[in-house]
Design an enzyme around this catalytic site. Structure first.
Site, mmCIF file in Angstrom:
data_model
loop_
_atom_site.group_PDB
_atom_site.id
_atom_site.type_symbol
_atom_site.label_atom_id
_atom_site.label_comp_id
_atom_site.label_asym_id
_atom_site.label_seq_id
_atom_site.Cartn_x
_atom_site.Cartn_y
_atom_site.Cartn_z
ATOM 1 N N CYS A 112 0.817 -1.227 0.000
ATOM 2 C CA CYS A 112 0.000 0.000 0.000
ATOM 3 C C CYS A 112 0.844 1.268 0.000
ATOM 4 C CB CYS A 112 -0.950 -0.003 1.196
ATOM 5 S SG CYS A 112 -2.083 -1.392 1.158
ATOM 6 N N HIS A 243 -3.335 7.309 1.723
ATOM 7 C CA HIS A 243 -3.718 5.952 1.338
ATOM 8 C C HIS A 243 -5.039 5.638 2.036
ATOM 9 C CE1 HIS A 243 -4.008 1.755 0.778
ATOM 10 N NE2 HIS A 243 -3.721 1.450 2.026
ATOM 11 N N ASN A 273 -10.113 -0.293 -0.327
ATOM 12 C CA ASN A 273 -8.655 -0.188 -0.274
ATOM 13 C C ASN A 273 -8.073 -0.759 -1.568
ATOM 14 O OD1 ASN A 273 -5.913 -0.481 0.212
ATOM 15 N ND2 ASN A 273 -6.167 -1.142 2.333
#
Ligand code: UT7
Length: 316
Positions: A112, A243, A273
């Site tokens: 990520c 993020h 996500n």
């Protein structure tokens, strides 16, 4: 002094949308639980024949168009992904071929935090005069490594791609990047290789609540580190482009910055996500919506598997 300036942004989301209501039908979960614990309402899911390079290619075309350059002006491609099309060649090479251009191209893997790592590397190329126009992509097809019978993971992840064109400039652009890793926690968030075991496939395993606590503390520290490195105070930040892992993590970062959530670009409700794609997707949305304006100061930050974490401070 040479800066890396963002001169174009682009994004791509697959057409298919998987809602919380859809997940209620197949899992012991509820729209209420998912919304209150994560902020997610829906996520985009790629077709089985849609690869990470396809998502990345579409986002790249948009970024090239918005930068008003020719694809042939690009002299480096860096693509952050955890879900490459193949073990090799790199997905960046596949995108380069689809764009029909000739330049070095490589993938980086920091889950990520991948897009922050890619920006950091691109900025080093720029500052050493090794590249003038860099295509930086974050693209992930997290559905390909998600076990849809595991309610702790199935609700979180989505697919998508975002891209930026960085160009060498005398005007301020990327002001600083900060990247970190701590491999001791690998088993809290990982995809073990299970393929050799009958009936098992490679899928994300996560100790969510432990990752959550680590993420909040670490992002607190990266905010301080970034402000200190640039001799700035909290009020100097115009926008946070984080993020998108969990709305509660985004709220914790906003609180740390003593900033209203209206100054945080939030896409998690619609994207889930998307790992390396989430920051460039949010950046593109911030730019296209007119929220992010030239000369504003943007803080990007991320935390992910590895553990890895990092930030970028950018004059847009
Ligand atoms: O992007 C990379 C980094 N990743 C992250 O930063 C993710 C960080 N973690 C999180 O976002 C959160 O930890 C999750 C959203 C994954 C989980 O939320 P949580 O509040 O930490 O829940 P939990 O894991 O502590 O579980 C609480 C309860 C458990 O039940 P019991 O043991 O209290 O009876 C779980 O079994 O919630 C249950 N649960 C669910 N219930 C309904 C777990 N998943 C679900 C679900 N629906 N989907």
């Amino acid at each position: 002094m040479i800066y890396s300036k963002i001169i174009g942004t682009g994004s791509y989301l697959p057409k298919k949308i998987l809602t919380n209501k859809d997940l209620e039908a197949s899992l012991d979960t509820s729209d209420d639980w998912i919304t209150s614990r994560t902020g997610i309402k829906e996520r985009h899911i790629a077709d089985p024949n849609e690869n990470t390079s396809d998502l990345a290619y579409e986002a790249s075309l948009e970024a090239i168009k918005s930068a008003n350059i020719d694809a042939s002006d690009i002299d480096l491609i860096i693509l952050a992904t955890t879900t490459p099309d193949k073990v090799f060649p790199s997905t960046a090479c596949t995108v380069q071929s689809k764009l029909n251009i000739s330049c070095p191209a490589f993938d980086i893997q920091a889950v990520c935090t991948g897009f922050i790592y890619a920006l950091s590397i691109a900025d080093k190329f720029m500052k050493t005069n090794a590249a003038k126009n860099v295509l930086v992509i974050g693209a992930d097809r997290m559905s390909s490594i998600t076990d849809y019978t595991d309610r702790t993971n199935a609700i979180l992840w989505g697919d998508g791609a975002g891209a930026v064109i960085l160009s060498a400039s005398k005007d301020p652009g990327i002001l600083s990047t900060h990247i970190h890793a701590d491999g001791k926690h690998e088993n809290l968030l990982h995809v073990p290789r299970n393929k050799k075991e009958k009936g098992k496939s490679d899928a994300i395993e996560m100790q969510g609540n432990q990752v959550f606590k680590f993420a909040v503390n670490t992002l607190d520290q990266i905010v301080d580190e970034t402000l200190l490195a640039n001799n700035l105070s909290k009020s100097d930040i115009d926008w946070v482009v984080p993020h998108q892992a969990n709305i509660r993590i985004l709220e914790a970062t906003a609180k740390k910055l003593e900033m209203s959530m209206s100054k945080v670009i939030v896409t998690i409700d619609r994207h889930g996500n998307t790992s390396a794609a989430s920051i460039p997707l949010a950046m593109d949305e911030g730019v296209k919506s007119g929220k992010i304006q030239p000369n504003q100061t943007i803080l990007m930050e991320a935390f992910g598997g590895g553990f890895t974490w990092g930030s970028a401070l950018i004059k847009y």
